[in-house]
Scaffold this motif. Sequence first.
Motif, PDB file in Angstrom:
ATOM      1  N   MET A 416       0.866  -1.055  -0.014  1.00  0.00           N
ATOM      2  CA  MET A 416      -0.109  -0.012  -0.091  1.00  0.00           C
ATOM      3  C   MET A 416       0.813   1.399   0.029  1.00  0.00           C
ATOM      4  O   MET A 416       0.242   2.237   0.253  1.00  0.00           O
ATOM      5  N   ALA A 417       2.268   1.041  -0.514  1.00  0.00           N
ATOM      6  CA  ALA A 417       2.910   2.160  -0.547  1.00  0.00           C
ATOM      7  C   ALA A 417       2.422   3.473  -1.310  1.00  0.00           C
ATOM      8  O   ALA A 417       2.541   4.611  -0.723  1.00  0.00           O
ATOM      9  N   PRO A 418       1.830   3.364  -2.522  1.00  0.00           N
ATOM     10  CA  PRO A 418       1.351   4.709  -3.202  1.00  0.00           C
ATOM     11  C   PRO A 418       0.149   5.300  -2.348  1.00  0.00           C
ATOM     12  O   PRO A 418       0.006   6.476  -2.298  1.00  0.00           O
ATOM     13  N   ILE A 419      -0.693   4.434  -1.688  1.00  0.00           N
ATOM     14  CA  ILE A 419      -1.587   5.013  -0.776  1.00  0.00           C
ATOM     15  C   ILE A 419      -1.159   5.636   0.275  1.00  0.00           C
ATOM     16  O   ILE A 419      -1.497   6.937   0.543  1.00  0.00           O
ATOM     17  N   ALA A 420      -0.109   5.151   0.908  1.00  0.00           N
ATOM     18  CA  ALA A 420       0.528   5.829   1.942  1.00  0.00           C
ATOM     19  C   ALA A 420       1.146   7.287   1.397  1.00  0.00           C
ATOM     20  O   ALA A 420       1.158   8.440   2.096  1.00  0.00           O
ATOM     21  N   ALA A 421       1.802   7.166   0.219  1.00  0.00           N
ATOM     22  CA  ALA A 421       2.577   8.518  -0.189  1.00  0.00           C
ATOM     23  C   ALA A 421       1.242   9.496  -0.629  1.00  0.00           C
ATOM     24  O   ALA A 421       1.646  10.631  -0.431  1.00  0.00           O
ATOM     25  N   HIS A 422       0.168   9.144  -1.072  1.00  0.00           N
ATOM     26  CA  HIS A 422      -0.898   9.970  -1.415  1.00  0.00           C
ATOM     27  C   HIS A 422      -1.325  10.704  -0.147  1.00  0.00           C
ATOM     28  O   HIS A 422      -1.579  11.980  -0.218  1.00  0.00           O
ATOM     29  N   LYS A 423      -1.359  10.027   0.800  1.00  0.00           N
ATOM     30  CA  LYS A 423      -1.897  10.695   2.203  1.00  0.00           C
ATOM     31  C   LYS A 423      -0.789  11.647   2.621  1.00  0.00           C
ATOM     32  O   LYS A 423      -1.215  12.689   3.215  1.00  0.00           O
ATOM     33  N   ALA A 424       0.411  11.339   2.400  1.00  0.00           N
ATOM     34  CA  ALA A 424       1.432  12.159   2.983  1.00  0.00           C
ATOM     35  C   ALA A 424       1.325  13.680   2.105  1.00  0.00           C
ATOM     36  O   ALA A 424       1.406  14.459   2.828  1.00  0.00           O
ATOM     37  N   GLN A 425       1.140  13.303   0.700  1.00  0.00           N
ATOM     38  CA  GLN A 425       1.074  14.623   0.145  1.00  0.00           C
ATOM     39  C   GLN A 425      -0.386  15.416   0.536  1.00  0.00           C
ATOM     40  O   GLN A 425      -0.332  16.714   0.423  1.00  0.00           O
ATOM     41  N   ARG A 426      -1.207  14.809   0.798  1.00  0.00           N
ATOM     42  CA  ARG A 426      -2.519  15.376   1.114  1.00  0.00           C
ATOM     43  C   ARG A 426      -2.160  16.200   2.623  1.00  0.00           C
ATOM     44  O   ARG A 426      -2.624  17.380   2.658  1.00  0.00           O
ATOM     45  N   VAL A 427      -1.730  15.320   3.431  1.00  0.00           N
ATOM     46  CA  VAL A 427      -1.431  16.109   4.816  1.00  0.00           C
ATOM     47  C   VAL A 427      -0.463  17.276   4.698  1.00  0.00           C
ATOM     48  O   VAL A 427      -0.460  18.114   5.422  1.00  0.00           O
ATOM     49  N   ALA A 428       0.602  17.085   3.687  1.00  0.00           N
ATOM     50  CA  ALA A 428       1.627  17.953   3.618  1.00  0.00           C
ATOM     51  C   ALA A 428       0.787  19.457   3.267  1.00  0.00           C
ATOM     52  O   ALA A 428       1.139  20.420   3.492  1.00  0.00           O
ATOM     53  N   ARG A 429      -0.116  19.267   2.248  1.00  0.00           N
ATOM     54  CA  ARG A 429      -0.759  20.562   1.720  1.00  0.00           C
ATOM     55  C   ARG A 429      -1.819  21.033   2.860  1.00  0.00           C
ATOM     56  O   ARG A 429      -1.803  22.218   3.066  1.00  0.00           O
ATOM     57  N   ASN A 430      -2.478  20.383   3.584  1.00  0.00           N
ATOM     58  CA  ASN A 430      -3.034  20.708   4.766  1.00  0.00           C
ATOM     59  C   ASN A 430      -2.197  21.449   5.929  1.00  0.00           C
ATOM     60  O   ASN A 430      -2.465  22.446   6.426  1.00  0.00           O
ATOM     61  N   VAL A 431      -0.960  20.966   6.016  1.00  0.00           N
ATOM     62  CA  VAL A 431      -0.091  21.338   7.164  1.00  0.00           C
ATOM     63  C   VAL A 431       0.529  22.774   6.622  1.00  0.00           C
ATOM     64  O   VAL A 431       0.598  23.772   7.259  1.00  0.00           O
ATOM     65  N   ALA A 432       0.795  22.897   5.316  1.00  0.00           N
ATOM     66  CA  ALA A 432       1.340  24.335   4.833  1.00  0.00           C
ATOM     67  C   ALA A 432       0.283  25.210   5.119  1.00  0.00           C
ATOM     68  O   ALA A 432       0.571  26.311   5.203  1.00  0.00           O
ATOM     69  N   GLY A 433      -1.248  24.775   4.805  1.00  0.00           N
ATOM     70  CA  GLY A 433      -2.394  25.784   5.275  1.00  0.00           C
ATOM     71  C   GLY A 433      -2.080  26.260   6.645  1.00  0.00           C
ATOM     72  O   GLY A 433      -2.529  27.522   6.988  1.00  0.00           O
ATOM     73  N   ILE A 434      -1.958  25.202   7.519  1.00  0.00           N
ATOM     74  CA  ILE A 434      -2.267  25.725   9.074  1.00  0.00           C
ATOM     75  C   ILE A 434      -0.787  26.613   9.259  1.00  0.00           C
ATOM     76  O   ILE A 434      -1.115  27.267  10.122  1.00  0.00           O
ATOM     77  N   VAL A 435       0.276  26.086   8.784  1.00  0.00           N
ATOM     78  CA  VAL A 435       1.440  27.111   9.065  1.00  0.00           C
ATOM     79  C   VAL A 435       1.373  28.493   8.618  1.00  0.00           C
ATOM     80  O   VAL A 435       1.592  29.251   8.992  1.00  0.00           O
ATOM     81  N   GLY A 436       0.688  28.425   7.334  1.00  0.00           N
ATOM     82  CA  GLY A 436       0.253  29.790   6.805  1.00  0.00           C
ATOM     83  C   GLY A 436      -0.553  30.684   7.703  1.00  0.00           C
ATOM     84  O   GLY A 436      -0.379  31.920   7.710  1.00  0.00           O
ATOM     85  N   ILE A 437      -1.690  30.144   8.338  1.00  0.00           N
ATOM     86  CA  ILE A 437      -2.530  30.682   9.190  1.00  0.00           C
ATOM     87  C   ILE A 437      -1.586  30.998  10.386  1.00  0.00           C
ATOM     88  O   ILE A 437      -1.897  32.238  10.915  1.00  0.00           O
ATOM     89  N   GLU A 438      -0.616  30.345  10.841  1.00  0.00           N
ATOM     90  CA  GLU A 438       0.123  30.755  12.109  1.00  0.00           C
ATOM     91  C   GLU A 438       0.881  31.839  11.858  1.00  0.00           C
ATOM     92  O   GLU A 438       1.290  32.989  12.626  1.00  0.00           O
ATOM     93  N   LEU A 439       1.568  32.114  10.558  1.00  0.00           N
ATOM     94  CA  LEU A 439       2.409  33.267  10.160  1.00  0.00           C
ATOM     95  C   LEU A 439       1.395  34.536  10.165  1.00  0.00           C
ATOM     96  O   LEU A 439       1.720  35.500  10.588  1.00  0.00           O
ATOM     97  N   ILE A 440       0.028  34.371   9.784  1.00  0.00           N
ATOM     98  CA  ILE A 440      -0.650  35.704  10.056  1.00  0.00           C
ATOM     99  C   ILE A 440      -0.948  35.908  11.202  1.00  0.00           C
ATOM    100  O   ILE A 440      -0.983  36.911  11.732  1.00  0.00           O
ATOM    101  N   ALA A 441      -0.883  34.976  12.100  1.00  0.00           N
ATOM    102  CA  ALA A 441      -1.526  35.315  13.695  1.00  0.00           C
ATOM    103  C   ALA A 441      -0.195  35.868  14.034  1.00  0.00           C
ATOM    104  O   ALA A 441      -0.305  36.663  14.914  1.00  0.00           O
TER     105      ALA A 441
END
Length: 502
Positions: A416-441
């Motif tokens: 299930m390596a590709p599924i694990a990789a896809h999840k990592a990519q989605r989470v990366a995008r989410n975390v970039a969004g969270i950190v972006g909000i922290e930069l604003i705060a």
Amino acid sequence: MLLLDPASIDLATLRTLWAGTPARLSDAALSAVDQAAETVARIVAGGETVYGINTGFGLLAQERIPGDRLAELQRNLILSHSCGLGDPAPGAVVRLMIQLKLLGLARGHSGVRRIVVDALQALLDHDALPVIPSQGSVGASGDLAPLAHLTAALMGHGEIAHRGTVRPAAAILSELGLTPLELGPKEGLALINGTQYSTAATLHALFAAERIMGAALVAGALSVDALKGSAKPFDARLSELRGQPGQIRVAAILRDLLEGSAIVASHHRCGRVQDPYSFRCMPQVLGASLDLLHNAARTLVIEAAAVTDNPILFTSPDEAISGGNFHAQPVAFAADTITMALCEIGSLAERRISVLVDPKMSGLPAFLIDDGGVNSGLMIPQVTAAALVAENRAHAFPASVDSIPTSAGQEDHVSMAPIAAHKAQRVARNVAGIVGIELIAGAQGIDYHAPLATSPALAPVHARVRAISPHLGADRMLAGEMASLQAAILDGGFTGDFLLLP
């Protein structure tokens, strides 16, 4: 043009390839390709029955294929396996996937002719990237469907993206003066058996995670200053006593980022004893995440130039051994650990946002806005960050511990390596969004301490944030600014000048 030698691949080279630097195999590597092709020719001429060369595949491996149908066997293999679904893989993943396939073939144990290598290289040279559906591989017996779509494009089937358009592969090859590839014995199997899609997709997530980690350290330091928090928890002596390398590195970076802050100096003898864990435990938590990324990087560097097809050929004497190097379990574990590391980066960042918008915790105006009540300030951006953290938790269950039998039970455990990789990519995008909000705060909190200035290292960060998201004096739509900061983080715009992964 970067010359590649599969014996000397490191993370820096892979990062360069991911970024799009042109490259090709060295002459020494190509010599090894030729020797392996000669081995296949001798096996075919000798009449020995060898899996994948003159037999069927999977459960059909007992079927001997006559010599006059070997080309048909390879062609049908590719067409029958080109059955992926889902969104196309990102261009950076496809480009890196081709480079990794070239590196694996160049080890000289796969048995393809030089013409196959040349065909793959031509795609890179012309920036003609096959359209690879992202779903359809379970990461065992190789990334069969994604690699089949790659190979089908070499043969003139499927689609290729070139110069901003997606068109039939046959038309693109003709336009570029390239002849559709006709596969010889073993070549189709050599091209689709392998972990190159899983590895490329996981490296894509790793390099995003590296940028996000850098941005999270910058954002975390900015938040410490906005809170008027203490830099004492980042004292080198504390981390050295524990000895964890990631913790030591993160503490050093945070110290450097906060050095010279007039805000830090202003509360040197204040009565606050301890800051919340999300602030003072950054070395411990982010350091542990950094160590996970290091571990994943080590696995992926090894896999990048590995021989992962089947059967694997040896010379002197000629021998083909059927094994299981195509099983992508190491890559699956690496991808899942990247996801775990990212989840913690995002979780900690959201907690810091929550502290900053809470006047009881921060001593700053509620939701970091004047005239509260009429204005909601950063109330809902914090909710967005919380929603992304919750979504990340849903993706955090490791794909690598799952399996489902395929191919009539012949392939009874998959990675299930590709599924694990896809999840990592989605989470990366989410975390970039969270950190972006922290930069604003964080930037908003810094504004409230004027005329006291943040540190020389953080002042340019504050300015970059403000160039994208100006000071919030009254409510306005922030979604576009948040998305721009998310994109800037993924592009490396807030990573800092410190090297996190070697």
